[in-house]
Enzyme design. Structure first.
Site, PDB file in Angstrom:
ATOM      1  N   ASP A 127       5.139  -7.011 -10.113  1.00 29.34           N
ATOM      2  CA  ASP A 127       3.878  -6.384 -10.511  1.00 29.34           C
ATOM      3  C   ASP A 127       4.026  -6.072 -11.999  1.00 29.34           C
ATOM      4  O   ASP A 127       4.631  -5.066 -12.366  1.00 29.34           O
ATOM      5  CB  ASP A 127       3.632  -5.108  -9.703  1.00 29.34           C
TER       6      ASP A 127
ATOM      7  N   GLU B  73       1.611 -11.181  -9.796  1.00 27.36           N
ATOM      8  CA  GLU B  73       0.178 -10.919  -9.808  1.00 27.36           C
ATOM      9  C   GLU B  73      -0.459 -11.540 -11.039  1.00 27.36           C
ATOM     10  O   GLU B  73       0.091 -11.484 -12.134  1.00 27.36           O
ATOM     11  CB  GLU B  73      -0.078  -9.410  -9.786  1.00 27.36           C
TER      12      GLU B  73
ATOM     13  N   ASP C  73       4.367   1.151  -8.256  1.00 24.63           N
ATOM     14  CA  ASP C  73       4.551  -0.173  -8.865  1.00 24.63           C
ATOM     15  C   ASP C  73       5.517  -1.024  -8.047  1.00 24.63           C
ATOM     16  O   ASP C  73       5.326  -2.232  -7.903  1.00 24.63           O
ATOM     17  CB  ASP C  73       5.041  -0.034 -10.313  1.00 24.63           C
TER      18      ASP C  73
END
Length: 174
Positions: free
Chosen positions: A8, A67, A139
Site C-alpha cells: 500500500d 494498489e 496501512d
C-alpha cells in the site's frame, strides 16, 4: 505454496504485508509500515525503495500486488503517491517478482464483498481471513488486503493460463 507481498504505497508511510498462499487460503507471515520520515522527497523515495528491497530479501516473495494510483483531490499528492509506487515497483522488478496492480475498489470487493467498504471494514475482514488476534496498523492492513486480493486473483487466473490478464510493461493488468 506461494509467498505474496502486498504493498500500500505512500510517500510518508508505505504499508506492506506478506502472506503464504497454500491454495486453500492464506497464512499470515508478516506486515508493517515503512516510515520514511520528514526528509526530502528523493530521500523518502529512497527509503521506500530500500524498505521494499529489504522486505523482499527477508521474506522471499515471488509475486507482488500493489494498489494503483487513485485520483486524489490534490494533484501534488497523487504525483508523490505515484512516485512512491514507482520506487516499490522498481524494487520488486529488480528482484524478479511478478507484479500485479489493483484498484482500491477491486481490493475492497475481493476482501469485503463491497467496493465501497471503509478502511475499518477491510481491517476487520483481513483479521478474520488471516485469523489475526491483534489489529494490524491501517496501512499494513491495506497491504495485507492487497496481498489477499492478489492471491484470490492468482487462483482464478492460474487455471486459465492468465488469459484473463493483460500484460503491459511487464505488469499484469487485471
Amino acid at each position: 505454496m506461494t509467498l505474496i507481498l502486498g504493498i500500500d504505497p505512500g510517500s510518508r508511510i508505505t504499508g506492506f504485508g506478506v502472506v503464504r498462499d497454500g491454495g486453500r487460503g492464506c497464512e499470515y507471515i508478516a506486515s508493517g509500515c515503512i516510515r520514511t520520515g520528514s526528509g526530502s522527497l528523493p530521500e523518502r523515495l529512497q527509503a521506500v525503495y530500500r524498505g521494499v528491497t529489504e522486505i523482499i530479501r527477508s521474506h522471499g516473495p515471488v509475486t507482488m500486488g500493489i494498489e494503483q494510483v487513485f485520483m486524489a483531490r490534490n494533484a501534488d499528492s497523487a504525483l508523490k503517491l505515484g512516485q512512491a509506487r514507482g520506487a516499490a515497483i522498481v524494487a520488486a522488478a529488480e528482484a524478479g517478482l511478478e507484479i500485479a496492480e489493483y484498484t482500491a475498489t477491486q481490493v475492497k470487493q475481493a476482501i469485503v464483498g463491497s467496493g465501497g467498504a471503509d478502511k475499518r471494514q477491510v481491517q476487520m475482514m483481513v483479521m478474520h481471513l488471516l485469523r489475526l488476534v491483534q489489529k494490524p496498523q491501517i496501512d499494513a492492513s491495506d497491504a495485507l488486503a492487497i496481498a489477499l486480493c492478489h492471491a484470490h486473483h492468482r487462483q482464478s487466473l492460474i487455471p486459465h493460463g492468465l488469459d484473463g490478464a493483460r500484460r503491459r510493461g511487464g505488469r499484469l493488468r487485471l
